[in-house]
Design a protein around this motif. Sequence first.
Motif, mmCIF file in Angstrom:
data_model
loop_
_atom_site.group_PDB
_atom_site.id
_atom_site.type_symbol
_atom_site.label_atom_id
_atom_site.label_comp_id
_atom_site.label_asym_id
_atom_site.label_seq_id
_atom_site.Cartn_x
_atom_site.Cartn_y
_atom_site.Cartn_z
ATOM 1 N N GLY A 130 0.795 -1.297 0.046
ATOM 2 C CA GLY A 130 0.082 -0.179 0.001
ATOM 3 C C GLY A 130 0.813 1.225 0.012
ATOM 4 N N GLY A 185 -4.324 1.328 -4.675
ATOM 5 C CA GLY A 185 -3.755 1.220 -3.237
ATOM 6 C C GLY A 185 -4.873 1.192 -2.213
ATOM 7 N N LEU A 190 -5.318 -1.613 0.645
ATOM 8 C CA LEU A 190 -5.739 -1.305 2.031
ATOM 9 C C LEU A 190 -6.901 -1.675 2.851
ATOM 10 C CD1 LEU A 190 -4.251 2.210 2.186
ATOM 11 C CD2 LEU A 190 -3.135 0.203 2.833
#
Length: 627
Positions: free
Chosen positions: A288, A527, A531
């Motif tokens: 991430g 990303g 996450l």
Amino acid sequence: MTTPTTAPALRAGELTHRQITTIIIGLMAGMFLSALDQNVVGTAIRTIADDLSGLDQQVWVTTAYLITSTIATPIYGKLSDIYGRKPFYLAAISIFVLGSLLCTFSTSMYMLAAFRAVQGLGAGGLMSLALAIIGDIVAPRERAKYQGYFLAVFGTSSVLGPIVGGFFAQADALFGITGWRWVFLVNVPVGMLAFLMVTWTLRLHHTRRQATIDWAGAFFLIVGLVPALLVAEQGRTWGWSDNRSLACYLIAIVGLLAFVLVEWRQGDNALIPLRIFRNRTILIGLTGGFAIGAGMFGGMITIPQYLQIVHGATPMGSGFMMLPMVIGMMSASVLSGQLMSRTGRVRIFPLIGITLMTLTLLAFSQVGADTPLWQFMTAMFFFGFGLGNTMQPLTLAVQASVDPREMGMATSAATFFRQIGGTAGVAVFLSVLFGSLGDNIANAFKNAAGTTEFKAAIANALASGDATNRDFAQALVKGDTSALASVTSDSSLISRLDPVLAHPFKVGFSQSMDQVFLLGALVCAVGLVILLFMPNVKLSNQSAAARIAAEKAAAEAAEVAASREEPAVPGRRSLGRVRSTAGEAPRRAWTDDLVDAAAMESAGHTLEELSDAGEVWESSRGGVRVR
């Protein structure tokens, strides 16, 4: 009559707020040194390149610094875990100052690039070691508040950097020294002050670990990363399928494969132990961070160009215009730090942050040459607010998921992956920007050519006494497009042209930048998906140093109990169950040995502090059993 209150007793290995604040002041001085330098040099680099007759060589100055600082980061982290943080932090400052001093004597761009490489060797330890030291001395819950100070350093430097760099770049000479050389020379007194402050304030106890240094891993990391970073920076100039690029790909792949093999064989002694990737929190935090680094640097390198090219801001002016982003980043850092300190929760903050970054980059992708500046600056605030919610929570999550003795390795790994992501992002985004720029500018001029306003501007320019406008208009009338292409290497032509003639340039630039912002939004969206799988890490109230001290005290107490030859007596009355506050950290503090409660109390520990997790049972002679 009032009863005087007393401060809560500190556990072994913990420091007072005053001691922590004193240490942080010294660390901030070192970090400010690196952060300010990057912004100052970025502003003055065109002036430096002109003076050294190497405008086409300036990329090597950036590449050399980037390569050495990125490679040095994990090496600093691992060595500091073994030998202690302070000597390596002081070494990082010293190397950085030496490199800065050498830069002032440069007589060519290649010499400057070599000296910037020396600077990068020092810069690689300034950020990661500072965060690792904070991880050592401050409990994770409190760490969020203190790390907000470090983001304030970066926010301040991003505003001061362009101002200082612009001032020195515009000065012909100061005290008999060429103005741009002060860009590097100013680091010397700042670095000396940082060195003295760290020497005076930083008092850390470190027990040297028995471990071998993974020199083979460091070597193959260099072999793998140098060509990878080199082609990332130079690929656009060489051509991505050029023989030089292909050679870099091949060497990088071989080097990285050899690095993975060496790290697997080294086990716990590896530069970056592969076992940490089995931890879901660390794996998601690092990947991430890579995506956030790409989106962050991709956006941050394009925003100043939009302000300077499309809105005509000077380098100093663009520094002031970045204030909304800096304010957003600092306010989010402070707010998230306070909330993480109170709740111990981490996961929600990077999710909020990267969602804001994605949405803001989508908004950026809709701006044009005529978008009001206030709208763009409003979006900049929310982009900064998103950034402030992502960087420190991910670092905290990674730090909380490793053994406290590996704080340096974990912190440097988080910094390392974010830097690699940023490097890849900048390389790809700049390739997209300049790869589409020529066609977008040509189309913008084609669309503008038929308008009455543009035709009138051409006629006025042909009759004008201003050579720049007249020559440009004549070239357009003759169909000479070389003037359109030249702006990609020297954008100052835009500010010298009649606003009507310059407007298509701004349209072309804004359209290419829109593509970059859209690509950045897609990277941040990836990303965000990564996450979403991050576990709910709960930050503990115990610093790494305190955890190590507690483990040491428990081991010593166990030895005392064992020397009495007291047998363990399981099955006695349960004294309670304590939940682990260390997320998925390795639970090395657990023991099946009999522990003397009296010895623990004399060492300043209660039963609850001793038991990191598991059930605690009473034994026959006042001892306790942790399992």
